[in-house]
Design a protein around this motif. Structure first.
Motif, PDB file in Angstrom:
ATOM      1  N   SER A 643      31.564  19.962  64.204  1.00 57.07           N
ATOM      2  CA  SER A 643      30.827  18.969  63.426  1.00 57.07           C
ATOM      3  C   SER A 643      30.024  18.054  64.339  1.00 57.07           C
ATOM      4  N   GLN A 644      30.446  17.991  65.598  1.00 55.52           N
ATOM      5  CA  GLN A 644      29.691  17.163  66.546  1.00 55.52           C
ATOM      6  C   GLN A 644      28.579  18.012  67.142  1.00 55.52           C
ATOM      7  N   THR A 645      27.465  18.119  66.385  1.00 59.41           N
ATOM      8  CA  THR A 645      26.451  19.055  66.840  1.00 59.41           C
ATOM      9  C   THR A 645      25.639  18.514  68.006  1.00 59.41           C
ATOM     10  N   GLY A 646      25.602  17.186  68.139  1.00 61.37           N
ATOM     11  CA  GLY A 646      24.801  16.629  69.222  1.00 61.37           C
ATOM     12  C   GLY A 646      23.429  16.182  68.747  1.00 61.37           C
ATOM     13  N   TYR A 647      23.085  16.492  67.502  1.00 61.72           N
ATOM     14  CA  TYR A 647      21.757  16.077  67.017  1.00 61.72           C
ATOM     15  C   TYR A 647      21.872  14.750  66.290  1.00 61.72           C
ATOM     16  N   VAL A 648      20.969  13.871  66.635  1.00 60.41           N
ATOM     17  CA  VAL A 648      20.986  12.532  66.036  1.00 60.41           C
ATOM     18  C   VAL A 648      20.858  12.629  64.523  1.00 60.41           C
ATOM     19  N   HIS A 649      19.994  13.558  64.101  1.00 64.36           N
ATOM     20  CA  HIS A 649      19.772  13.677  62.666  1.00 64.36           C
ATOM     21  C   HIS A 649      21.051  14.003  61.929  1.00 64.36           C
ATOM     22  N   TYR A 651      24.062  13.277  62.785  1.00 64.11           N
ATOM     23  CA  TYR A 651      24.940  12.112  62.741  1.00 64.11           C
ATOM     24  C   TYR A 651      24.463  11.145  61.681  1.00 64.11           C
ATOM     25  N   ALA A 652      23.157  10.892  61.695  1.00 65.83           N
ATOM     26  CA  ALA A 652      22.618   9.946  60.716  1.00 65.83           C
ATOM     27  C   ALA A 652      22.862  10.469  59.302  1.00 65.83           C
ATOM     28  N   TYR A 653      22.695  11.773  59.159  1.00 68.51           N
ATOM     29  CA  TYR A 653      22.918  12.383  57.854  1.00 68.51           C
ATOM     30  C   TYR A 653      24.348  12.143  57.383  1.00 68.51           C
ATOM     31  N   MET A 655      26.298   9.742  58.224  1.00 65.44           N
ATOM     32  CA  MET A 655      26.470   8.342  57.859  1.00 65.44           C
ATOM     33  C   MET A 655      25.943   8.080  56.461  1.00 65.44           C
ATOM     34  N   VAL A 656      24.735   8.597  56.208  1.00 66.12           N
ATOM     35  CA  VAL A 656      24.140   8.336  54.893  1.00 66.12           C
ATOM     36  C   VAL A 656      24.990   8.966  53.806  1.00 66.12           C
ATOM     37  N   GLY A 658      28.142   9.564  53.832  1.00 59.57           N
ATOM     38  CA  GLY A 658      29.345   8.755  53.643  1.00 59.57           C
ATOM     39  C   GLY A 658      29.055   7.534  52.793  1.00 59.57           C
TER      40      GLY A 658
ATOM     41  N   LEU B  23      16.087  10.256  58.710  1.00 61.90           N
ATOM     42  CA  LEU B  23      16.761  11.546  58.640  1.00 61.90           C
ATOM     43  C   LEU B  23      15.813  12.704  58.898  1.00 61.90           C
ATOM     44  N   LEU B  98      24.797  16.153  74.891  1.00 63.84           N
ATOM     45  CA  LEU B  98      26.189  15.762  74.666  1.00 63.84           C
ATOM     46  C   LEU B  98      26.586  16.260  73.284  1.00 63.84           C
TER      47      LEU B  98
ATOM     48  N   LYS C 163      20.867   7.659  71.863  1.00 63.99           N
ATOM     49  CA  LYS C 163      21.633   7.960  70.631  1.00 63.99           C
ATOM     50  C   LYS C 163      22.264   6.694  70.086  1.00 63.99           C
TER      51      LYS C 163
END
Lengths: 669, 100, 484
Positions: A643-649, A651-653, A655-656, A658, B23, B98, C163
């Motif tokens: 689940s920790q893909t490393g892409y900011v998108h 992660y942001a996705y 969060m949204v 949630g 996004l 990372l 990030k």
């Protein structure tokens, strides 16, 4: 001095800590042995002080309790660390510390040069500590701690020569059989506690408190159950039928261990325990009958086995089992004082016998080693004629043997005779009394026989050793002989404090000090017997008593004469006898095949069950579940980490998403 | 002045646009601009509430937010420059060393 | 000319922040004007400043003092947390010198930045107005964005900073929107006034503006405390940032976020307790589970500790869910002990690491037990404490949190917490297994101890063990601190 009763177990415990932690570094044998011995001697000094202080107190007030702190307090269950000093525990303390000191001293010489010297003394001190806890503890739980502790030390010391498989096996056997008995002890403890607490709201396991509420225990029923449970523990610890087979095997341990643990102290714990709980036993004639019958049967049974053994220590082991049977016989007919008296005198002469045998084995080993012989130094058939080479050992051994045979003037006579008299005259069990007396009498005959057989085979006659070996025999050093001499003196004089009234009158009005001393402890039971039990303690004619005394002496002399005839006068008779009755001899020699029966009935099925549970259940099911769960969790981990893909998108996705879920849930509630 | 609801709906729409922008867009600077859009939507909300509640707190809050947004912009752009120096790109798809 | 009436401003409650800001700015100037290559003296000066600040903070224990019209309040709660922040900053500074010299990022700005971050944290703890909390949060966050990306030459550090920045700013947007909505629904940004409004107008609890506002504030704070599902930035940022900064980030800001979270939730929204405790229940379970499970498969020790810090935030959320005085006092105690045990562990990692953030895997610890037994033993103390094994502070903290949860009736939560603790033992003890039981050619001769790191390790070990054996005094202080 009474205030310092806690020092008595403390000294050996300090010895354990010093020798246990630092013993390996202290290479000096004298220091290690000295520390251990001084610890027990210190306890002995304090015990003497306590004894004298008790003597100076008036009879009814001879009790003192010292509570150190409350160990467990859980709901209604309360157990202290506390010590009880009363006449009974004073006797036990003196015996344990006194005989213990002598044996510690003896061990310094006996274990000289042994590897693991410090280990031996650590265990010996640990044993002394546990035994002292057992006899001085003021409640059942503390006694049980000591009870278990001596069982543990017995295991450690029996298996002292752990390189030998037989020693390890003997240790395990002792421990397991003890454990079976301990189960009974615990059942008795809990039944006692529960019964008084549930029915009368008296929640206690403290001895004095239990004794003071003795009236609450009804006759029969519960008392029988409690008594039998505790007795099961006693059969394990004191080697009675059916849990006695570990004691002869326990001879694998060093001889001083046999002397201390398996003669003088640990095996007497069961007798002491019945003495402590006498107010329960007296309420149940059934339990007492069982105790007496088992005791009498064991006395006779063990004596028969002892007649056919050739290993000097085995003979003494079966003799111990037999004498313990006497003690239980005494307790079983309500003669508690006589039982404790025999405990004390037995400690003296049995310890002397074992230590003497140790001296013999030591010398034999030395001599056989010199001629590079493989012969067993403990086998009496290799001995003979030792009295010329080891005079002190011979003399002390002889004195102790005369004592155990029950010849008047020596300690054993007074105690054994008292037991036989009580067995005969005490009407507690009606007709069975006579049978019990008969058992005891026959056992006495056999005892005299096989003990003197031992003496004759070992010390008299032509030696079976070679000339050279015989020449190398010599007396043991002072460290060994001094305890022998002390114990021999006690074997003679120790009995005079318990002289029966009848003899005392003859010798100018000497009272039975011992009985008087222990009176307060058994007062309740004696009263109960006098008033509540039918036909209790009627008057018996002195003539009957003199008569029985004479019969005892006659039996002893017969036994000695028989032994003399078979082993001095015509030494070929024993061989003719064994060849005439080979099956009988083999049965007796093989201890009536009891070990084999136990193996078949209990040991092998248990082993099979254990093996199945191990391979079939533990490895497959339990390990499977545990490792399986761990494997599943690890599997999840491998999946979730993606689940920790490393892409900011992403992660942001997350969060949204949630946030939306949370808000939606609440808004649409 | 219009009813409060209109302002609130407008700022909600702005906020959503900003969020979706974060996004969807790949350029880091554009993402930051979307974040600024979100913050300004909040400013709008605060000011409209302040006016309708008659309390000055909302407007004071806006000043603070604007100041902080400026500081954040400075820091954010500096971080992007530092990243660009090493990676030659400010595409957030490239910000993926990372992981896992 | 009309004189403008200047209201009387009581500066005493924010004196610590003033002192620390002044010192930080002074250090910036000193750094520019003193032409020295080594910046260690800056560290010393910042420690002195922190001590002075701590003295000023401690003087605030006792009666609460409000200022700025109730926007700031220095009470026991704030004092306790401020001391935690100062400790985390001091410990991080102690272990940073060796690291920055080794990685050649020896820029003097590191120390003022850490101090500014501490100022932000302290504001968060004593803020009683949403604006002040937001300000503190932003000061803290912006300093941390820079600190995370401090190592400009390393791509990982750049990525971490970027990030953190993007996601942090994103979450700030949500937080602010929530604050705006709450302001709109209740008419004030002061937490006290909000509580008063909610008390006098209970129907506002059904007002969707208000509820959404409260939830968005919770989401904003959940990001900072790394609660799942808002935790995803944590492993990447912790792994990429310079190790002393990671140490700092894992302790101080997390505690600050909890301070503000507690303050807002318990003071402002006490009547909606049953609403947001349900939410927190789910957050706690998710956070603990995700943190622990993913940590099981990590090799990089910094990443592993990042996931572990997520899990620890989960445990603290358990105390939050319980929402009784014991639970909140438990959070305070837990944050304090967590600071020391975690920064201690990171100190050892700084020692073992090599240039270029090499030597950062669990496997690289092999053989440490034989070659450097004292260091390995110290790390063991921290690992045991993190795993929650007595007699360490970690065990006491977890015990109090879980027993508070049981007291509130959340039995299953406590059970899940304990199961998670048990699972976590695996990855902590894996390090120990490598240290003691795996053979290695490495002789660890090059591991050089500096006085600063020695002091840090000593303090951390002492606190961990002392708090584990005699936690009574500190627990009492924590209980006194939550009486607001």
């Amino acid at each position: 001095m009474l205030e310092y009763v806690w020092l008595i177990p403390l000294f050996p415990l300090i010895g354990v800590l010093i020798n246990g932690l630092f013993g390996k570094k202290i290479k000096n044998e004298a220091v290690i042995g000295g520390i251990a011995t001084l610890a027990v001697v210190g306890s002995f000094v304090v015990a003497c002080g306590i004894l004298f202080q008790l003597i100076s107190m008036p009879g009814e007030e001879r009790h003192f309790e010292k509570t150190i702190f409350t160990w467990i307090q859980s709901g209604t269950f309360k157990a202290d660390i506390g010590f009880l000093v009363d006449p009974l525990s004073a006797v036990m303390l003196m015996v344990v510390t006194g005989v213990g000191s002598l044996i510690h001293l003896y061990s310094i010489g006996y274990m000289h040069g042994e590897e693991g010297f410090y280990r031996y003394f650590t265990y010996l001190n640990l044993f002394t500590f546990s035994m002292l806890l057992l006899v001085s503890g003021n409640n059942l739980l503390l006694m049980f701690v000591g009870w278990e502790g001596v069982g543990l030390c017995s295991y450690l010391l029996i298996g002292y020569y752990f390189h030998k498989k037989s020693a390890g096996d003997a240790g395990k056997k002792a421990f397991v059989m003890n454990r079976v008995g301990d189960f009974g002890f615990l059942l008795g403890l809990f039944t006692m506690w529960w019964f008084l607490g549930h029915n009368y709201n008296v929640w206690t396991i403290n001895f004095r408190e239990l004794a003071s509420h003795a009236d609450l225990i009804p006759a029969g029923g519960v008392a029988t159950a409690i008594g039998l449970f505790f007795f099961l523990g006693a059969t394990g610890k004191s080697a009675q039928i059916p849990l006695y087979t570990w004691l002869p095997d326990a001879m694998e341990g060093p001889t001083p261990v046999s002397a201390l643990i398996h003669a003088a102290t640990m095996v007497t714990a069961g007798v002491y325990m019945i003495g402590r709980m006498n107010f329960v036993y007296i309420k149940s004639p059934t339990a007492l009958l069982v105790v007496a019958c088992v005791g009498g049967a064991t006395a006779l049974f063990a004596a028969t086995i002892g007649t056919a053994q050739n290993d000097i220590k085995r003979v003494l082991a079966y003799s111990t089992v037999s004498q313990l049977g006497y003690m239980f016989l005494a307790m079983g007919v309500g003669a508690f004082t006589a039982g404790i008296f025999h405990l004390m005198t037995h400690a003296f002469f049995k310890a002397c016998l074992f230590l003497g045998s140790g001296s013999v084995i030591h010398a034999m080993h030395h001599a056989l080693h010199h001629v590079h012989s493989d012969a067993d130094p403990q086998d009496m058939r290799n001995m003979g004629g030792l009295r010329k080479k080891m005079p002190i050992t011979f003399l002390t051994f002889l004195i102790a043997t005369i004592a155990i045979a029950g010849i008047p003037g020596f300690a054993g006579f007074f105690s054994k005779d008292e037991i036989l008299w009580q067995a005969f005259s005490n009407p507690l069990h009606g007709e069975v009394n006579i049978v019990l007396w008969a058992f005891g009498a026959v056992a006495a005959l056999l005892t005299a026989f096989y003990m003197f057989r031992l003496v004759f085979m070992t010390f008299f006659g032509e030696t079976k050793l070679s000339e050279k070996a015989y020449h190398h025999l010599h007396e043991s050093p002072a460290v060994i002989t001094i305890p022998l001499i002390c114990l021999a003196i006690l074997s003679v004089l120790g009995g005079y404090i318990g002289m029966p009234k009848l003899l005392g009158e003859v010798l100018g009005g000497m009272p039975n000090y011992f009985e008087h001393w222990l009176e307060p402890v058994f007062a309740y039971s004696n009263n109960y017997m006098a008033h509540s039990l039918p036909g209790a303690h009627g008057e018996h004619s002195p003539a009957l008593e003199w008569g029985l005394m004479g019969v005892s002496v006659l039996i002893a002399c017969c036994g000695i004469a028989f032994a003399y005839a078979l082993y001095i006068v015509s030494p070929t008779i024993p061989e003719k006898f064994t060849s005439a009755f080979p099956a009988l001899h083999r049965a007796v020699y093989k201890k009536w095949y009891v070990d084999e029966i136990y193996d078949f009935c209990f040991v092998n099925p248990c082993k099979a069950l254990g093996g199945f549970l191990w391979k079939g259940f533990d490895v497959v099911v339990v390990d499977g579940i545990v490792n399986g769960v761990a494997g599943i969790v690890k599997g999840f981990s491998g999946i979730l980490r993606y689940s920790q893909t490393g892409y900011v998108h992403n992660y942001a996705y997350g969060m949204v998403l949630g946030t939306v879920v949370i808000v939606a849930v609440y808004v649409f509630r | 002045m219009l009813a409060l609801n209109n302002y609130l709906i407008l700022s909600a729409i702005l906020f959503s646009i900003g969020t979706i922008g974060v996004l969807v867009r790949r350029n880091a600077i554009v993402i930051f601009m979307c974040i600024e859009l979100m913050l300004n939507a909040v400013n709008l909300t605060l000011i409209s509430f302040s006016h309708y509640l008659g309390s000055i707190d909302g407007q004071v809050f806006v000043f603070f937010i604007m100041t902080v947004a400026a500081a954040e912009a400075a820091v954010g752009l500096a971080l992007m420059i530092a990243f660009y120096k090493n990676r030659e790109s400010i595409d957030v798809e490239d910000v993926n060393m990372l992981k896992l | 000319m009309e004189t403008i009436a200047i209201p009387a401003i009581n500066l005493a409650p924010i004196m610590p922040e003033i002192i620390l800001s002044c010192i930080a700015m002074l250090l910036l100037l000193v750094n520019v004007f003193v032409p020295s290559e080594s910046k260690g003296y800056l560290g010393v000066l910042s420690l002195v400043g922190l001590v002075a600040t701590a003295a000023s903070v401690v003087s605030g224990w006792g009666q609460p003092v409000a200022a700025f019209g109730g926007a700031v309040q220095l009470d026991n709660f704030a004092v306790f947390f401020k001391l935690i922040f100062i400790c985390s900053a001091a410990l991080a500074i102690l272990i940073s010198d060796k690291y920055v010299v080794r990685e050649e990022i020896n820029h003097g700005e590191l120390y003022p930045l850490i101090l500014f971050a501490t100022v932000g944290m302290m504001l968060m703890a004593c803020g009683m107005d949403l604006m002040v909390i937001f300000l503190g949060l932003e000061v803290l966050s912006i300093s941390l964005y820079v600190l995370a990306g401090f190592n400009r030459g390393s791509l990982k550090s750049n990525e971490a900073g970027l990030k953190y920045f993007l996601l942090g700013a994103f979450s700030t947007g949500f937080l602010l929107y929530g604050m705006a909505l709450t302001y709109g629904a209740t008419g004030s940004t002061k937490i006290g006034n909000i509580a008063g409004f909610v008390a006098t107008n209970p129907q506002v609890a059904t007002n969707s503006l208000f509820v959404v506002g409260m939830l968005l504030i919770a989401v904003g704070f959940s990001f900072k405390t790394a609660a799942a599902p808002f935790h995803m930035w944590t492993p990447d940022v912790y792994e990429g940032a310079p190790t002393p900064i990671t140490a700092f980030m894992s302790a101080g800001p997390k505690a600050a976020a909890f301070a503000a979270f507690i303050r807002v939730m318990i003071v402002a929204f006490p009547t909606l307790k049953h609403d947001w405790t349900d939410l927190l229940w789910i957050l706690a379970v998710l956070t603990m589970t995700v943190g622990n499970i993913i940590a099981l498969s990590q090799d990089n020790i910094k990443r592993m500790l990042a996931y572990s810090s997520i899990a620890h935030a989960g445990y603290a959320l358990v105390g939050f869910t319980a929402c009784n005085p014991e639970g909140v006092a438990g959070i305070l105690f837990y944050m304090l002990s967590y600071t020391f045990m975690n920064i201690g562990a990171f100190a050892v990692i700084v020692l073992i690491g090599k240039k270029g953030e090499a030597n950062g895997n669990v496997q690289d610890f092999a053989g440490l037990g034989q070659k450097r037994p004292l260091l390995a033993a110290i790390l063991c103390v921290f690992l045991f404490s993190l795993a929650g094994i007595p007699p360490t502070a970690g065990f006491v903290g977890k015990f109090y949190l879980f027993s508070a949860a049981i007291k509130s009736g959340y039995i299953w939560l406590a059970i899940i917490g304990v199961l998670n603790s048990a699972a976590s033992v695996y990855y902590y003890l894996r390090v120990m297994v490598y240290m003691y039981f795996k053979p290695s050619e490495e002789d660890f001769d090059w591991v050089g101890m500096t006085p600063a790191i020695a002091v840090c390790l000593l303090l951390c070990v002492a606190t961990t063990l002392v708090l584990g054996v005699v936690p009574g005094t500190v627990l009492e202080l924590a209980q006194k601190a939550v009486q607001f």
